[in-house]
Each structure stands twice: as structure tokens, then as C-alpha cells.
Design an enzyme around this catalytic site. Structure first.
Site, PDB file in Angstrom:
ATOM      1  N   GLU A   1      -6.655   1.467 -13.224  1.00 41.73           N
ATOM      2  CA  GLU A   1      -6.221   2.411 -12.507  1.00 41.73           C
ATOM      3  C   GLU A   1      -4.907   3.257 -13.017  1.00 41.73           C
ATOM      4  O   GLU A   1      -4.702   4.282 -13.299  1.00 41.73           O
ATOM      5  CB  GLU A   1      -5.988   2.654 -11.128  1.00 41.73           C
ATOM      6  CG  GLU A   1      -7.251   2.180 -10.453  1.00 41.73           C
ATOM      7  CD  GLU A   1      -6.975   1.588  -8.902  1.00 41.73           C
ATOM      8  OE1 GLU A   1      -7.837   1.564  -8.095  1.00 41.73           O
ATOM      9  OE2 GLU A   1      -5.995   1.014  -8.307  1.00 41.73           O
TER      10      GLU A   1
ATOM     11  N   GLY B   1      -3.199  -9.857 -12.082  1.00 46.28           N
ATOM     12  CA  GLY B   1      -3.243 -10.476 -10.895  1.00 46.28           C
ATOM     13  C   GLY B   1      -2.284 -10.542  -9.863  1.00 46.28           C
ATOM     14  O   GLY B   1      -0.827 -10.189 -10.124  1.00 46.28           O
TER      15      GLY B   1
ATOM     16  N   CYS C   1       0.724  -1.110  -0.172  1.00 40.69           N
ATOM     17  CA  CYS C   1      -0.034  -0.060   0.115  1.00 40.69           C
ATOM     18  C   CYS C   1       0.857   1.518   0.001  1.00 40.69           C
ATOM     19  O   CYS C   1       0.745   2.054  -0.825  1.00 40.69           O
ATOM     20  CB  CYS C   1      -1.108  -0.051   1.237  1.00 40.69           C
ATOM     21  SG  CYS C   1      -1.920   1.394   1.276  1.00 40.69           S
TER      22      CYS C   1
ATOM     23  N   CYS D   1      -1.762   1.709  -2.955  1.00 42.80           N
ATOM     24  CA  CYS D   1      -2.685   2.848  -2.919  1.00 42.80           C
ATOM     25  C   CYS D   1      -2.002   4.136  -2.677  1.00 42.80           C
ATOM     26  O   CYS D   1      -2.529   5.105  -3.368  1.00 42.80           O
ATOM     27  CB  CYS D   1      -3.384   2.587  -1.441  1.00 42.80           C
ATOM     28  SG  CYS D   1      -4.003   0.640  -1.139  1.00 42.80           S
TER      29      CYS D   1
ATOM     30  N   LYS E   1      -2.932   6.692  -5.736  1.00 37.45           N
ATOM     31  CA  LYS E   1      -3.847   7.884  -5.710  1.00 37.45           C
ATOM     32  C   LYS E   1      -3.032   9.270  -5.811  1.00 37.45           C
ATOM     33  O   LYS E   1      -3.879  10.034  -6.395  1.00 37.45           O
ATOM     34  CB  LYS E   1      -4.325   7.869  -4.254  1.00 37.45           C
ATOM     35  CG  LYS E   1      -5.238   9.120  -3.753  1.00 37.45           C
ATOM     36  CD  LYS E   1      -6.484   8.885  -4.481  1.00 37.45           C
ATOM     37  CE  LYS E   1      -7.359   9.942  -4.367  1.00 37.45           C
ATOM     38  NZ  LYS E   1      -7.862   9.863  -2.679  1.00 37.45           N
TER      39      LYS E   1
ATOM     40  N   GLY F   1      -4.099  -6.581 -19.035  1.00 37.84           N
ATOM     41  CA  GLY F   1      -5.066  -7.015 -17.861  1.00 37.84           C
ATOM     42  C   GLY F   1      -6.296  -6.107 -17.722  1.00 37.84           C
ATOM     43  O   GLY F   1      -6.266  -4.889 -18.178  1.00 37.84           O
TER      44      GLY F   1
ATOM     45  N   SER G   1      -7.755  -5.871 -14.540  1.00 42.09           N
ATOM     46  CA  SER G   1      -7.864  -5.677 -13.071  1.00 42.09           C
ATOM     47  C   SER G   1      -8.131  -4.079 -12.640  1.00 42.09           C
ATOM     48  O   SER G   1      -8.085  -3.252 -13.545  1.00 42.09           O
ATOM     49  CB  SER G   1      -6.910  -6.256 -12.364  1.00 42.09           C
ATOM     50  OG  SER G   1      -5.470  -5.628 -12.620  1.00 42.09           O
TER      51      SER G   1
END
Length: 522
Positions: free
Chosen positions: A232, A317, A86, A91, A95, A225, A227
Site C-alpha cells: 500500500e 510485520g 488506525c 487506515c 486511505k 517487506g 505485507s
């Protein structure tokens, strides 16, 4: 004769010195393994979000705690500090780069609001990456300080089990350390999967372990992919002006609501991201120019095609970090299909005093907040006389695609599968954010739906929101859904005007009615 003896003594002496040094190192290692074992109340293997939360909570409760963490470099050599996926490659940097892309759109909109901004605007990957990486490094340091403040012993070692209570760790210099504990928590998370069957995949491709630490722009990028990581990354790469293509084998965002997923890809496609649907790569070849030639097969036509890219990003993945833990020596069972650790409701493995939390555990959502909460609750159960279990139902999350997607509860497909089509009611609406009106920005994919039980009081099973600030909107409604809110209660809630979130409390068109939802707003 004297000269001959002196000549002989030299090599012999050097041999004896080397032998003595080797023997000393061997004895030192033996002592480290056999004679310098350190004992703890709790040992956490893995320094990510869940592991750190568990360790710090246990230390706050007065226990002697240790954390063992080691980052194996990616195939491209990328490595990072304490904090796990993260903080370092998930994350946080995601972000921030998503925000960079949003700012680009805002700058384009600015002249509609009276700002005179020189065109064309330019983006510097190098400057953005440096700022993001500096922030991540500050978080690494912050975690080290927090462990020190709470008197948690930190070992930068690659850990593996010796037996049920003992772990052996090796540092980057080869030094061996033995740690034992009454309770052991495995929180090693996962790493991106490589398609090793594709020639050139590992040699020339990168993953999310690398993209956030690149010093130079990735240039024209192929993201393989569909996912949330894939979409993102493709979203912010397109948003900062890079030529970006997504190659998807089947459906986007598997496991999420598929109507919402389709709207996301529609929006991305209409805003510059290219999609190769139903395609699978078969070969990556590096050209003399340094570019990568990608060959793929289109399953619909059965034909092969090629194109060149500067970067190929694999986002197909993740795999749990369990293979090097020697779990069999501790008797810890894993799912043979995915290598995740089998746990019960108390996060316990097949060995009662060994636990697993976060992405490494079977059947757990791969989300930072759930790992953190599970880690804290586990420490409280072990040392704080608590019996509270982690509740994994109705966990809210957000996919930070250019048009953000927030959701909590069941997807429409899950609700129908669980309760039957005849027992499910779905209320929905398209809407136009006020911010989009002055700039006349396209809002054709801004959409909300609430999945409910049809029988009164129409319990809300799931909420799905596609639009700006989706995470902030979803977080607020998540509490109500967690508390068992009904459709009527949501409709009785007064909205905050003028916001996107108020559109949720105005939903009145049911999919069953056959009516098309109208664009809402003042």
C-alpha cells in the site's frame, strides 16, 4: 563568629529545603501509589479503535469506565494523539494518501474526457501531508470529546499491572496513578517490527509509524517487506511520482490468495514500482550526502548489491504491545512465540475478569472493524445482559494497492487445504471497467474469482475482486456470503449496470473447464 554562623546557615538551610522538597515529592508519589487509588467498573488499557468502542459502549450502559492510553514515540521520535494505529498511522492516513495517488491517475486521464489540464502536473507532499495530518488531529480531538460526553475518564498514562485488579500508570511527568477495576480490557494493539539484526536499521530507517507524519517528501524510497502495509505504501508513493522500490524476501501478501497477490505485484510493476525479489538487506549506511546506502543479498544469485535511497521504510510485520504491561503480575498468559495474549471465544484471558481484543489478541484478524465489533459485543456481554459472541468468520477486507484488492472468506489455497482439490470449484473472469475504455487504460490485471464447494448447491467459500473500488464491491457481497449464499443465488442476483460489481454476478467459467476467462463487459 556571627559571620561564620551565617555562612554555615546558608548551605544548611538550602540542604534542608531540598531535603524537604524531595521528601514531599517522595511522600506524594507514595500517596499516589498507596492512597489515591481510583476504582472503576471497567478499565480499558489502550485508546485505539477496539478499546474506545468497548469503553464507550460500557459507558452507554451506565457503567463507570476509564481508558488508559499512552503513545511511546517511535525510534524517530514520532508520536500522536488518541485513536490508536488506525486513526493516526494506519487506515485513515493510508486511505487519504492512496486517494491522492488515484487523483494523479485521474488527472492524467482527464484530457481523454475533454478536460484541458496543463502538463506536467506537480504534486506537493508538504501540502498533502499537512491536510492529512490536520484531519487526523481533528479525529484525535473528536475521540477526546466523545469520551468526555460519555463520562469516560481518560488517563494519558503508560499502564502496567500491579496485580489482577490493579494497574499502575505513569504520565510523561513521572506522576504515578493507581487504577483498579472489576473488569480490565487490554487493547494495546501492536507496533511495527524493526530488523534489529541489521546494522543501521533503527538508526536510519522509518516505519508506518513515521511515513504519514513526515513534513517533507521521503524522496527515493526503498520499502522493505511484502505485507499489505508495504505494498500500500509503495503504491501511493509511486502514484504521487516518487522513485519507489519494494524489496521482498519471499511471497507477496502472505495469508492472502496468492493468484490475486501476483496480479497485484504485476500491476504495480507495470505501473512504475520496482521490485527486488528474493532479496534481504544486510546493512544501512548513511553517506555524507545524507542519502542511505543499502547493501543486500540476492538469494537467487548469492551475490551482494548496493544502491542509494533517500528513505528506507521497514514494513516487515508488527509486534504486539505486551512486553511492558507486566502481564505476569496479573497471571495473564501469552504465546511465547509472538507475545500475543491467549484468549477464548469470549475474549477472556487466563484470568477470567481480564480480556484482550484487537491486534494484541492471539488468533484475531488485525483489522479495525473486527476490534470495534469485538469491543462493543464484549461490553454488552459484561454489562448489557447479552450473550452474543464475535464471529470472526467471513470478515471482508481490502488492500488499498493502486489496483485495489477486496476479499471475503477463504482463499483458493485455504479452500483446497480444508476441503480437498476435488471438492472445490473456482469461477473466474477478467474484465475491463467501463472507465478504462475511453482512456484505453490497461486492464490486464482486473480479475474476479469466486471459490465454491463443488457439490450442489455450491456454497460460496470466498470471493476475490481486483479492480477499482474493491472495498465497496466486496462489502456488498460480504453480506450474502455471511448468510451462506450459493453460486446459483449469486448468479440469480441482478447486477447494477454499468458497474464493475455486476461482473461478479456474471461469472460462469470454471477453472476446472480448462477454458480461459474472457474479458467481460458491454
Amino acid at each position: 563568629m556571627a559571620a561564620m554562623m551565617a555562612a554555615l546557615r546558608g548551605p544548611v538551610a538550602r540542604f534542608r529545603l531540598r531535603t524537604w522538597a524531595w521528601t514531599r515529592r517522595t511522600r506524594g508519589a507514595a500517596n499516589a501509589v498507596g492512597g489515591q487509588q481510583q476504582g472503576f467498573d471497567l478499565l480499558v488499557i489502550g485508546g485505539g479503535s477496539g478499546g474506545l468502542a468497548c469503553a464507550k459502549e460500557a459507558a452507554q450502559l451506565g457503567r463507570k469506565v476509564a481508558v488508559a492510553d499512552y503513545v511511546e514515540p517511535s525510534p524517530r521520535g514520532t508520536r500522536w494523539g488518541l485513536g490508536g494505529t488506525c486513526v493516526n498511522v494506519g487506515c485513515i492516513p493510508k486511505k487519504l494518501m492512496h486517494q491522492a495517488a488515484l487523483l494523479g491517475d485521474m488527472i492524467k486521464d482527464a484530457h481523454h474526457y475533454g478536460w484541458e489540464v496543463a502538463q506536467p502536473i506537480q504534486h506537493s507532499w508538504k501540502k498533502m501531508a499537512e491536510a492529512v495530518q490536520n484531519h487526523v488531529k481533528s479525529l484525535n480531538w473528536g475521540h477526546r470529546v466523545q469520551l468526555q460526553d460519555r463520562k469516560v475518564k481518560y488517563f494519558n498514562i503508560k499502564a502496567s499491572f500491579v496485580n489482577k485488579h490493579t494497574v499502575q500508570g505513569v504520565d510523561k511527568g513521572g506522576k504515578v496513578t493507581l487504577l483498579s477495576a472489576d473488569h480490565i480490557v487490554i487493547a494495546t494493539g501492536g507496533r511495527p517490527r524493526y530488523p534489529i539484526q541489521i546494522k543501521g536499521a533503527m538508526e536510519y530507517g522509518i516505519t508506518s509509524d513515521d511515513i504519514f507524519w513526515l513534513k517533507e517528501s521521503p524522496g527515493k524510497t526503498l520499502v522493505v517487506g511484502a505485507s499489505y502495509v508495504a505494498l500500500e505504501c509503495a503504491g501511493f508513493l509511486t502514484g504521487i511520482g516518487l522513485d519507489t522500490t519494494v524489496m521482498m524476501r519471499s511471497i507477496p501478501l502472505r495469508g492472502f490468495d496468492q493468484q490475486m497477490s501476483s496480479l497485484i505485484t504485476e500491476h504495480m510493476e507495470s505501473h512504475g514500482t520496482q521490485f527486488l525479489k528474493g532479496c534481504v538487506p544486510s546493512l544501512i549506511k548513511k553517506l555524507p550526502t545524507g542519502q542511505l546506502q543499502v547493501t543486500w543479498e540476492d538469494h537467487a544469485s548469492g551475490k551482494e548489491d548496493t544502491d542509494t535511497f533517500d528513505t528506507v521504510l521497514w514494513a516487515i510485520g508488527r509486534v504486539p504491545e505486551t512486553r511492558n504491561l507486566n502481564l505476569e503480575k496479573a497471571g495473564v498468559n501469552v504465546n511465547p512465540e509472538n507475545q500475543k495474549i491467549v484468549v477464548d471465544a469470549q475474549e477472556a484471558t487466563s484470568v477470567p475478569h481480564i480480556f484482550a481484543i484487537g491486534d494484541v489478541a492471539e488468533g484475531r484478524p488485525e483489522l479495525t472493524p473486527t476490534a470495534i465489533k469485538a469491543g462493543k459485543l464484549l461490553a454488552q456481554r459484561l454489562f448489557g445482559k447479552s450473550s452474543a459472541l464475535m464471529d470472526y468468520s467471513s470478515v471482508p477486507t481490502t488492500v488499498f494497492t493502486p489496483l485495489e484488492y477486496g476479499c471475503v472468506g477463504l482463499s483458493e489455497e485455504e479452500a483446497v487445504a480444508l476441503h480437498g482439490q476435488e471438492h472445490v470449484e473456482v469461477y473466474h473472469a477478467y474484465y475491463k471497467p467501463l472507465e478504462f475504455t475511453v482512456t484505453d487504460r490497461d486492464a490486464s490485471q482486473c480479475y474476479i474469482k469466486m471459490v465454491c464447494l463443488r457439490e450442489p448447491p455450491q456454497l460460496v467459500l470466498g470471493l476475490h475482486f481486483l479492480g477499482p473500488n474493491a472495498g465497496e464491491v466486496t462489502q456488498g457481497f460480504a453480506l450474502g456470503i455471511k448468510c451462506g449464499a450459493s453460486y446459483a443465488q449469486v448468479m440469480q442476483t441482478v447486477g447494477i449496470h454499468p458497474t464493475c460489481s455486476e461482473e461478479v454476478v456474471k461469472l460462469h467459467i470454471s477453472k476446472r473447464s480448462g477454458l480461459q476467462p474472457t474479458v467481460t463487459g458491454c
